[in-house]
Structures are given as structure tokens and as C-alpha cells.
Design a protein around this motif. Structure first.
Motif, short mmCIF file in Angstrom:
data_model
loop_
_atom_site.label_atom_id
_atom_site.label_comp_id
_atom_site.label_asym_id
_atom_site.label_seq_id
_atom_site.Cartn_x
_atom_site.Cartn_y
_atom_site.Cartn_z
N GLY A 173 1.15 18.09 0.67
CA GLY A 173 0.11 18.43 1.62
C GLY A 173 -1.28 18.33 1.02
O GLY A 173 -1.58 17.43 0.22
N ASP A 174 -2.13 19.26 1.37
CA ASP A 174 -3.53 19.21 0.93
C ASP A 174 -3.70 19.45 -0.56
O ASP A 174 -4.75 19.14 -1.13
N GLN A 175 -2.67 19.99 -1.22
CA GLN A 175 -2.76 20.28 -2.65
C GLN A 175 -2.43 19.05 -3.52
O GLN A 175 -2.48 19.14 -4.74
N ASN A 176 -2.13 17.96 -2.87
CA ASN A 176 -1.72 16.75 -3.60
C ASN A 176 -2.90 16.20 -4.41
O ASN A 176 -3.93 15.81 -3.84
N PRO A 177 -2.76 16.14 -5.77
CA PRO A 177 -3.87 15.67 -6.61
C PRO A 177 -3.87 14.15 -6.84
O PRO A 177 -4.78 13.61 -7.49
N LEU A 178 -2.85 13.47 -6.35
CA LEU A 178 -2.72 12.03 -6.61
C LEU A 178 -3.64 11.22 -5.70
O LEU A 178 -4.25 11.74 -4.77
N ARG A 179 -3.69 9.91 -5.97
CA ARG A 179 -4.53 8.99 -5.19
C ARG A 179 -3.65 7.97 -4.47
O ARG A 179 -2.53 7.69 -4.89
N ASP A 180 -4.19 7.41 -3.40
CA ASP A 180 -3.54 6.26 -2.78
C ASP A 180 -3.54 5.10 -3.77
O ASP A 180 -4.40 5.03 -4.67
N ALA A 181 -2.59 4.17 -3.60
CA ALA A 181 -2.49 3.08 -4.57
C ALA A 181 -2.01 1.80 -3.90
O ALA A 181 -1.34 1.82 -2.86
N PHE A 182 -2.40 0.70 -4.52
CA PHE A 182 -1.88 -0.62 -4.15
C PHE A 182 -1.00 -1.13 -5.30
O PHE A 182 -1.36 -0.98 -6.47
N TYR A 183 0.16 -1.72 -4.95
CA TYR A 183 1.02 -2.36 -5.95
C TYR A 183 0.96 -3.86 -5.72
O TYR A 183 1.30 -4.35 -4.64
N VAL A 184 0.50 -4.57 -6.75
CA VAL A 184 0.20 -5.99 -6.62
C VAL A 184 1.20 -6.81 -7.44
O VAL A 184 1.38 -6.55 -8.64
N TYR A 212 0.85 -1.20 0.00
CA TYR A 212 0.00 0.00 0.00
C TYR A 212 0.88 1.25 0.00
O TYR A 212 1.89 1.32 0.70
N SER A 213 0.51 2.22 -0.83
CA SER A 213 1.26 3.47 -0.94
C SER A 213 0.28 4.64 -0.86
O SER A 213 -0.67 4.71 -1.65
N THR A 214 0.52 5.55 0.10
CA THR A 214 -0.37 6.71 0.23
C THR A 214 -0.12 7.69 -0.90
O THR A 214 0.91 7.62 -1.60
N LYS A 215 -1.03 8.65 -1.06
CA LYS A 215 -0.88 9.62 -2.14
C LYS A 215 0.35 10.51 -1.90
O LYS A 215 0.97 11.00 -2.86
N HIS A 216 0.73 10.69 -0.65
CA HIS A 216 1.92 11.48 -0.35
C HIS A 216 3.19 10.71 -0.76
O HIS A 216 4.14 11.31 -1.29
N GLN A 217 3.20 9.40 -0.55
CA GLN A 217 4.32 8.58 -0.99
C GLN A 217 4.38 8.53 -2.52
O GLN A 217 5.46 8.54 -3.11
N GLU A 218 3.21 8.50 -3.15
CA GLU A 218 3.16 8.50 -4.62
C GLU A 218 3.74 9.79 -5.18
O GLU A 218 4.47 9.78 -6.17
#
Length: 306
Positions: free
Chosen positions: A117-128, A91-97
């Protein structure tokens, strides 16, 4: 039998010395062709390694819907892990992405650091990652990736899932074609080496016509006549393999170290035991083409000179 073998060895070595310019020319031709064979084989084997590495290292990236309840992330992860082909889920948060994206982009911090911070437009993600296969069948792995990707897309909270799709498939197909071309060219060079040795042995046969005739008149069999010429072909093949083997042993490891340091994505075949297997293969190829070339040449002459 031992006395006959000693005679054949002595006769073949003596004949090679008597016709040294022809022997040297033949050995040089074999050296060139074996060098090309080695080059094509090295490229083909490493392309195969790279292709399998790309296919096996492909991971599925599944992005999480921002509107989904973040407290249920562990439920999504559990559902993904329940899929039969899945080996590992990260699992990777949007901040890590965003951090990964900035590190992988030239002047990333300067250009995209403002989005932390709050301006981050990315999404959390799973790497499978999928389970390892015993087979190197890239087509089968591609189908597995497609199937698992489609299954992940149906999980609640997943907005998209992808693994590189057509781009990865096209790259694997291209590399596979290059690998096949390398093997084909290596076979072509082996055929060329056989023809070169055949012509070289043919010239020595013509210079020894009277000797062969005398041997036939006193009752020597075709096999007895053929053996010295076949030994010459073997010697020429071995001589022709010395320089390619030396070049391989001295150059492959430095080239491997340079390319492995610069190509982070691709994995080349490690020098050991690859160079030793290739060296043995080159000796075997030299012996084989020399044996076949000389056999074909002397057999054709004896067939027409009965």
C-alpha cells in the motif's frame, strides 16, 4: 589389395588375442582417459551454454523517479523502445516490484508484508531486453548492455538503470575460464591416451621382432608392416570407448533432469542430440588416439631398425 586387407585384419586380431593381457591393459587405460575426456568436455560444453545463457538473459532494470508525473509513463516507455538495440520493454509498478521481492525472500510476507500500500518504499521500473545476436561474443554483448544502459539513464524520469554490472561480468569471466580449463584438460587426456597406446604397441612390437624381420627380408614395405599395428591401435581405441559411451548414454539424461529441476537460472545442454554427438566424438577420439599412438610407435621402431 582386398587380400592384403584381409590379411592385415586377420593378423591384427590374432595378435591382439595372443597378447590379450596387454590389449586389455591398453583398452582399460584408454577407457579411463576417454572417460576423463568425456567428463571434461561435458563440463566445458555446459559451462559454455550457461555462460551464453547468463549473457543473453541479462536485462536492464530502469527505475522511475517517484517525483515524475506518472501520467507520462507511456512516454518513457516509447523513448526506451526507440533505442536501436531494444527488443522488448516491460513495465512493472512498485506494488508488483514489492510482490516479486516478497516472493523471492524467505519469510518475505511475514517481514515485508507491512509495506504494502502507501508504505511501499520501492519505485516503478522498466525491464528492458536487447535484441538477439547471432554471435556468442559475451564481451560484445556486455558493451551493448553498457551503451544502452547509459542511454536509458539520460531519459527524463529515469532515476537509475543497471544490468548487474561488474558482478555479471565477473561471473561470465569465471565461467569462461572454467570452460577453457575443461577443454585444455580434455586435450591433455587425449595426449596421455596416445602415449599409453604408443607404449602398449611398442611392447607388442618387441615381442614380434623376428616376425617383422622376416617380413622385411622378403621385401615387405614399411607400410605393409605398419598396417596391422595401426589396426590394433584402432581396435584398442574402439574398445576403450565402449564403457564411456555406455555411461554417457545411461547417466547424462537423469543428471540433466535433476540439475535442470534445481537450477532455475542456468540452462544445460539438452540430452538429444548432445549425447549422440558426444558418443560419436568419443569413438572418433578413440580411433584417432589409437591410430596416432600405434603409428608413432611402429614408425619409430622401423626407423631405427632399417
Amino acid at each position: 589389395m582386398i587380400r592384403a586387407l584381409k590379411y592385415h585384419i586377420k593378423s591384427s586380431l590374432k595378435n591382439m588375442w595372443r597378447h590379450f593381457p596387454q590389449t586389455l591393459m591398453s583398452a582399460t587405460a584408454v577407457t579411463i582417459t576417454l572417460s576423463l575426456i568425456a567428463a571434461f568436455m561435458i563440463v566445458a560444453v555446459n559451462i559454455s551454454e550457461i555462460t551464453n545463457g547468463i549473457a543473453s538473459d541479462v536485462r536492464i532494470q530502469a527505475t522511475v523517479d517517484t517525483a515524475f508525473d506518472q501520467s507520462k509513463i507511456s512516454e518513457i516507455e516509447a523513448k526506451i523502445k526507440q533505442l536501436g538495440e531494444v527488443q522488448n520493454v516491460v513495465y512493472s509498478t512498485k506494488h508488483q516490484e514489492l510482490d516479486k521481492f516478497i516472493q523471492a525472500t524467505p519469510k518475505g510476507e511475514e517481514t515485508y508484508g507491512q509495506y504494502r500500500g502507501d508504505q511501499n518504499p520501492l519505485r516503478d521500473a522498466f525491464y528492458v531486453e536487447l535484441k538477439e545476436e547471432n554471435s556468442n561474443n559475451t564481451s560484445a554483448r556486455k558493451e551493448r548492455l553498457k551503451a544502452v544502459t547509459n542511454q536509458i539513464k539520460t531519459i527524463e524520469g529515469i532515476v537509475d538503470a543497471q544490468y548487474g554490472g561488474q558482478t555479471v561480468e565477473n561471473l561470465v569471466v569465471l565461467l569462461s575460464r572454467v570452460r577453457i580449463a575443461g577443454y585444455t584438460l580434455a586435450i591433455g587426456m587425449a595426449v596421455l591416451a596416445i602415449l599409453l597406446i604408443q607404449n602398449a604397441i611398442k611392447s607388442t612390437i618387441h615381442s614380434r621382432q623376428s616376425e617383422i624381420s622376416i617380413m622385411r627380408d622378403v621385401g615387405a614395405s614399411n607400410g605393409f608392416v605398419k598396417i596391422p599395428f595401426m589396426l590394433e591401435g584402432v581396435y584398442i581405441g574402439i574398445l576403450g570407448s565402449i564403457i564411456p559411451i555406455t555411461a554417457l548414454l545411461l547417466s547424462y539424461e537423469p543428471i540433466y533432469n535433476i540439475l535442470s529441476g534445481g537450477m532455475k537460472v542456468f540452462t544445460l545442454v539438452p540430452p538429444s542430440p548432445f549425447v549422440y554427438m558426444m558418443s560419436a566424438g568419443l569413438v572418433g577420439a578413440g580411433v584417432l588416439v589409437g591410430l596416432v599412438g600405434s603409428f608413432l610407435s611402429v614408425s619409430k621402431y622401423l626407423r631405427f631398425r632399417r
